[in-house]
Design an enzyme around this catalytic site. Structure first.
Site, PDB file in Angstrom:
ATOM      1  CE  LYS A  46      -4.125  -1.829  -0.045  1.00 22.29           C
ATOM      2  NZ  LYS A  46      -5.176  -1.812  -0.732  1.00 22.29           N
ATOM      3  CD  GLU A  48     -10.124   3.610   0.783  1.00 17.92           C
ATOM      4  OE1 GLU A  48     -10.023   4.864   0.695  1.00 17.92           O
ATOM      5  OE2 GLU A  48      -9.281   2.759  -0.166  1.00 17.92           O
ATOM      6  CB  SER A  99      -0.320  -8.518  -0.621  1.00 18.67           C
ATOM      7  OG  SER A  99      -1.145  -8.874  -0.366  1.00 18.67           O
TER       8      SER A  99
HETATM    9  C1  PLP Z   1      -1.276  -7.029   2.486  1.00 21.66           C
HETATM   10  C2  PLP Z   1      -2.980  -6.392   1.395  1.00 21.66           C
HETATM   11  N1  PLP Z   1      -2.867  -7.641   0.461  1.00 21.66           N
HETATM   12  C3  PLP Z   1      -3.954  -6.657  -0.117  1.00 21.66           C
HETATM   13  C4  PLP Z   1      -4.948  -6.293   0.072  1.00 21.66           C
HETATM   14  C5  PLP Z   1      -6.093  -5.591  -0.615  1.00 21.66           C
HETATM   15  O1  PLP Z   1      -6.016  -4.224  -1.876  1.00 21.66           O
HETATM   16  P1  PLP Z   1      -5.627  -4.233  -2.994  1.00 21.66           P
HETATM   17  O2  PLP Z   1      -5.945  -6.068  -3.478  1.00 21.66           O
HETATM   18  O3  PLP Z   1      -6.121  -3.537  -3.517  1.00 21.66           O
HETATM   19  O4  PLP Z   1      -4.349  -5.272  -2.858  1.00 21.66           O
HETATM   20  C6  PLP Z   1      -4.663  -5.787   2.001  1.00 21.66           C
HETATM   21  C7  PLP Z   1      -6.024  -4.284   1.649  1.00 21.66           C
HETATM   22  O5  PLP Z   1      -5.493  -3.842   2.927  1.00 21.66           O
HETATM   23  C8  PLP Z   1      -3.645  -5.261   2.432  1.00 21.66           C
HETATM   24  O6  PLP Z   1      -3.737  -4.668   3.028  1.00 21.66           O
END
Ligand code: PLP
Lengths: 408, 260
Positions: free
Chosen positions: A103, A125, A392
């Site tokens: 993020k 948000e 992620s």
């Molecule tokens: C670690 C992590 N992965 C994935 C997501 C999902 O969001 P996005 O699909 O935009 O990557 C989030 C959202 O809060 C997150 O914190």
């Protein structure tokens, strides 16, 4: 370069979207009250200028390198590869970024734009709290007043992140409408923006929302895929055979997929939250179970009832607990370029534990969805094949909630 | 819709009522009662789960209506049933999310068939509005689009071109809700809008007192009053449809006391 067969589908070529109005084929666009249009046009103009301004690009890269710690590693997960008994598994370690998730990439970009626009306040948000933490972080870094909207249910299950945000000087505004999760936080942030639009920039945390957000957030997150592409070539001399990422709004997935989008030989899989069942209300599998509709400013797949009321959603993972998805994913789904599937709460929790035990890595519950799907896919691949997982984020924020759920 | 009022040099009064709040019986009784209380046009708000342009009062009314499993078909049926007892125009206000899911053409046709005269899609600005408003007009409904204080002159002209019926001029950048004072720059904003179009320009968001109406008379062609009406409904929400109708009627007459 691979060129899409125009006869097979009437969709525009994959790497040429969106158009100037933010359309990804039939999806995307700008469906917000007129009040926000001036700010969206200002943002679009500023972003277009910044994109072509070497000074901006240098600044962006500087903060990604020196502050975020990029490039993030592409790590060979040896024990998972052995356990799953198929593909050679690599992890793109977004969990190692400063603040613990992908993020922050987007927040650095948007905070720099906020400065360029001369705005002094940012709002956001958040679901899992990772985007909130990343926003609070850039708020501190660039001295911007920061208000983060977060559903009361998420405040409960992501309390560590709430504390982190407060420590960095952000105010966390608890939202009590609806199911008190991500969608409701987004509504409140939009309402704030309706009244504060000349002094405030709204840092949307995913590839969702009205134009230019889906394109701009994808571009900022594309550092993930660009690095991964180069790292894979350096380590293996070729591109991966498959890439797997979880999809909430879709920003980490878009970030890793987009730089490979024209490499037809690379299979891509987006993993949604299957929750605790296939009935509407029990999951957040927007692309798998939804239909095209309008939510939060753009046209995309959405989970709604037949009257267009947004459906309740559920996921163990706060970051995936969202009834919408970014419009480019809808476009990729219809074009067949990316395959979307879903993973249940239980499968994600199992993967969370497995990755922790075998690799010494605690993935975020969101990312655990990608790992769970990867286990299924890897087994069917050969040892010569390469499977890349976008890790992620890290799972520290989820430990309390996981402890509660697995009764330890 | 406006010729008569303009010839009388009167400002149109347009109350907003959320359909199905607190129940459909109330909606059915309110429409004729609002006409008797001086309404020129009634805006019927169709509840949506995620109304980002609405403040807490209207949000709550929508949430309550949807909690009772209000269906679109019931809203259409209720309006159709009472339409013959109401002679003023009825305009639906609904999120494009709802209309899109139903199918824009089918939605517009069903509205028309139920007795509506126009449609406001508050989250449908140009350029997206261009093709969609064509469908709405084809169904014989007026398309009412929003203009914000921040809307550029070029866009104002484009919005005027795509609109029919009237133009919904937002008094403030912000969400719906009562405000003590209307912004000082409002009169100039409306004047500049009127210089771009012959269509009536009606002001909404924040309008809630007799003084506001008096201030707007001579400036705008109409005044739209939402949250202030809904708050009166909420105060009587547990006392039955007749009590709500009485409270709202009293409020409307009071509101008009300085302009009629
Ligand atoms: C670690 C992590 N992965 C994935 C997501 C999902 O969001 P996005 O699909 O935009 O990557 C989030 C959202 O809060 C997150 O914190």
């Amino acid at each position: 370069m691979w060129v899409m067969n125009a006869a097979a589908t009437s969709l525009p070529p994959l790497s040429s979207v969106p158009d100037a109005l933010g359309h990804f084929g039939p999806y995307g666009g700008t469906f917000v009250p007129e009040t926000l249009i001036a700010a969206l046009q200002q943002l679009d103009a500023e972003y277009t200028k910044a994109k072509n301004d070497p000074t901006f690009q240098e600044q962006f890269e500087y903060y990604l390198r020196e502050f975020v710690g990029r490039p993030s590693r592409l790590y060979h997960a040896r024990r998972l590869s052995e356990k799953w008994g198929g593909a050679k598994v690599y992890l793109k370690r977004e969990d190692l970024n400063h603040t613990g998730a992908h993020k922050i990439n987007n927040c650095i970009g948007q905070a720099l734009l906020t400065q360029r626009m001369g705005k002094k306040r940012i709002i956001a948000e958040t679901g899992a709290g990772q985007h909130g933490v990343a926003t609070a972080t850039v708020g501190a870094l660039f001295d911007l007043q920061t208000d983060v909207y977060m559903g009361a249910e998420d405040v409960r299950r992501q309390s560590l992140n709430v504390f982190r945000m407060k420590l960095m000087g952000a105010s966390v505004r608890e939202v009590h409408s609806g199911l008190k999760t991500l969608k409701d936080a987004l509504n409140e942030a939009m309402r704030d923006w309706m009244g504060s639009v000349d002094s405030t920039h709204y840092i949307i945390g995913s590839v969702a929302g009205p134009h230019p957000f889906p394109m701009m957030v994808r571009d900022f997150q594309s550092c993930i895929g660009r690095e991964a592409r180069q790292q894979c070539i350096e380590k293996e001399g070729r591109l991966p055979d498959a890439i797997i990422a979880c999809v909430g709004g879709g920003s980490n997935a878009a970030g890793i997929f987009y730089p490979f989008i024209d490499d037809r030989e690379v299979k891509m899989i987006g993993v949604e939250a299957g929750g605790r069942g296939s009935a509407l209300g029990q999951h957040a599998a927007t692309l798998c179970a939804g239909k095209p509709g309008v939510l939060h400013g753009s046209l995309s797949y959405v989970l709604q009832d037949e009257d267009g009321q947004t459906a309740d959603v559920h996921s163990v993972s706060a970051g995936l607990d969202y009834p919408g998805v970014g419009p480019e994913h809808s476009f990729w789904k219809d074009s067949g370029r990316v395959e979307y599937c879903c993973i249940t709460d239980q499968e994600a929790l199992d993967a969370f534990e497995e990755v922790a035990r075998l690799e010494g890595i605690l993935p975020a519950l969101e990312s655990a969805h990608a790992f769970a799907q990867a286990a299924k896919v890897a087994t069917k691949m050969t040892k010569e094949q390469i499977l890349m997982i976008n890790c992620s984020g890290r799972g520290d924020k989820d430990c309390q909630e996981v402890a509660r759920l697995i009764n330890r | 819709m406006f010729a008569q009022l303009r010839s009388k040099k009167q400002i149109a009064f347009m109350p907003f009522v959320p359909a199905g709040y607190p129940d459909l019986e109330t909606t059915g009784k309110l429409l004729p009662a609002l006409e008797s209380a001086g309404a020129s046009i009634i805006e019927v708000g169709i509840p949506f789960s995620d109304p980002i342009a609405d403040g807490p009062v209207i949000q709550e009314a929508f949430t309550r209506a949807l909690e009772k499993k209000l269906k679109l078909a019931e809203v259409f049926a209720t309006v159709k049933k009472v339409r013959s007892s109401v002679s003023i125009p009825l305009v639906a206000m609904v999120s494009v999310s709802v209309a899109f899911r139903y199918g824009i053409e089918r939605f517009a046709a069903t509205l028309k068939e139920s007795g509506f005269d126009g449609l406001i899609l508050p989250d449908l600005p140009p350029p997206e509005a261009a093709s969609i408003s064509a469908h709405i007009r084809a169904a014989g409904l007026d398309t009412i689009l929003l203009v914000a204080p921040t809307t550029s002159k070029d866009r104002r002209a484009e919005i005027a071109r795509l609109s029919s019926g009237f133009i919904y001029y937002l008094s403030v950048a912000g969400i719906t809700g009562e405000r003590n004072q209307l912004p000082v720059e409002l009169a100039d904003g409306v004047k500049s809008m009127k210089s771009l179009t012959d269509r009536p320009v009606c002001v909404g968001f924040g309008v809630s007192t007799p003084q506001h109406l008096k201030q707007l008379a001579g400036v705008a062609d109409g005044a739209i009053v939402g949250s202030a009406v809904v708050r009166r409904m909420k105060e009587k929400a547990h006392d039955g449809a007749d009590a709500i109708v009485a409270a709202v009627s009293t409020y409307c007459r009071d509101l008009l006391s300085l302009v009629r």
